[in-house]
Motif scaffolding. Sequence first.
Motif, mmCIF file in Angstrom:
data_model
loop_
_atom_site.group_PDB
_atom_site.id
_atom_site.type_symbol
_atom_site.label_atom_id
_atom_site.label_comp_id
_atom_site.label_asym_id
_atom_site.label_seq_id
_atom_site.Cartn_x
_atom_site.Cartn_y
_atom_site.Cartn_z
ATOM 1 N N LEU A 67 0.821 -1.213 0.000
ATOM 2 C CA LEU A 67 0.000 0.000 0.000
ATOM 3 C C LEU A 67 0.855 1.263 0.000
ATOM 4 O O LEU A 67 1.828 1.367 0.750
ATOM 5 N N LEU A 104 1.552 5.249 0.853
ATOM 6 C CA LEU A 104 1.122 6.211 1.862
ATOM 7 C C LEU A 104 0.071 7.143 1.257
ATOM 8 O O LEU A 104 0.145 7.474 0.068
ATOM 9 N N PRO A 105 -0.907 7.572 2.043
ATOM 10 C CA PRO A 105 -1.971 8.412 1.487
ATOM 11 C C PRO A 105 -1.557 9.850 1.193
ATOM 12 O O PRO A 105 -2.292 10.570 0.527
ATOM 13 N N PRO A 153 -5.394 4.810 0.650
ATOM 14 C CA PRO A 153 -4.299 3.850 0.851
ATOM 15 C C PRO A 153 -4.577 2.495 0.208
ATOM 16 O O PRO A 153 -3.642 1.789 -0.172
ATOM 17 N N ALA A 178 -6.674 2.156 -4.704
ATOM 18 C CA ALA A 178 -5.473 2.553 -3.980
ATOM 19 C C ALA A 178 -4.713 3.578 -4.811
ATOM 20 O O ALA A 178 -4.418 3.353 -5.983
ATOM 21 N N TRP A 208 2.418 -0.813 4.641
ATOM 22 C CA TRP A 208 3.008 0.187 3.748
ATOM 23 C C TRP A 208 4.057 -0.439 2.843
ATOM 24 O O TRP A 208 4.780 -1.350 3.241
#
Length: 474
Positions: A321, A323-324, A359, A405, A464
């Motif tokens: 994933l 990072l946002p 994310p 995502a 992450w």
Amino acid sequence: MMRRSGLLLCACAIGLAGPVTTARGQDAPGVPPAPAPFAPAPGAQGAARPPLRVPLPPASPVRRGLDTDALKADVRGSAEFQKRIAAELDAAKGDRAKLNTLLLETADRSRAVELQLIDVEGRIGALDLSAAQLSASLAKRRDVLAEVLAALLRMGRNPPPALLMRPDDALDAVRSAILLGALLPELRVEAETLAADLSDLVRVRGELTAARESLGQLRTALDQDKKRLAALVGERQRRQAEAHPLPQGEKAQVDSVAKTSTDVHDLVTRMESEAPPAARAADAARAAPSPSAAAKSDLAALQNPARIAPAVPFIEAKGLLPLPVAGVRVRDFGAPDDVGAAAKGLSIATRAGAQVTAPADGWVVYAGPFRSYGQLLIINAGDGYHILMAGMEKITVDLGQFVLAGEPVGIMGGLARMSPAAAGAAPVGGAPIGGLPLGTASGQPQLYVEFRKDGNSIDPAPWWAATDSRKVRG
């Protein structure tokens, strides 16, 4: 015989030490005093020399009013940019996969530019500090600098001649030579130190100029990406409203549930059971493939921008994933807060107006204000997992919407906006953003991210991607 032979001495650096004097305080006979710098010429009877006049280059004509050529160029550039955006939207008309591809690519490029901006702004802050320290150091030694330069100037203008001294003046001459011998090494050290500091100051100012030029280019690129994202997000939400309109009655029901919920767990539970859009999203999440039905090695679905369900189960997305948001972490999961309690999520300090992305794949089960959290976004990632994000100024997705995502979902504000879990977070590492110290005092906006499993907070670190994990943890 001794009187006639005399003693021949070389008074080194007469320009530095001045005239050699006898023990009676008089100038040595036959030794003319060294003229002081800028003194009147002999025979001028004290008249001042005419000032040195340096011819100045002709002044360039001053432009008055606006630079119409520059304005016209800006207008043409803006018009061409708008045409390109319109062409992109027209090419993606009716093609969900094409629109999603444009959204993901632009958001990823914007995030990369923001990371470069954070690095450049931090470097400029460090260079500014270094330049200020060097300037202050040189200012404190202004007197020393003046003395060194004056001494070097006088030595250059008055080369040390060989002088014939009388025997009774030998003692004074020797004392002057000893004094000069002790001063010259110290003078050389001071000159070398000052030269090194001045050289460092010139280098730092050159690096500052280059960094500021790079900063301007990055800001221009980021501004264009923000405009492109705004147009793409607007088109996405227009299509979402046409395909899945939210009746006024359902919206009122969502607002009522949000106002009467006591905490986040209660909000999620009630939204997914009482609010029709969130309930439909929860049903879609429950119908998504379970971990046992998916192969860990099959990640090809992640490359499909037209997907309407998570590419892989959330539990299998560990290490994948993004990072946002681009930023620097100010508090990790489990770190003690101001009252000694363990933080339930991750807090990230960002630049003002930073773009926030999802994310993970999932369905939006809540998007709006909630108590002291401010703007709160909750994404159902399936199999009992929920992602909470708070601290944004604006949320750009709607209730029940499926997001990918890396897809844009919100925008950070210009002031510090934090959830209660992130409020009061003190810096725990990382570089400053924009040359400012991190934390609530700096006014940097902060995004709070929390992962939940069946209503309980969990550590998001395993999910992450490797590069993003290093960025978050410094």
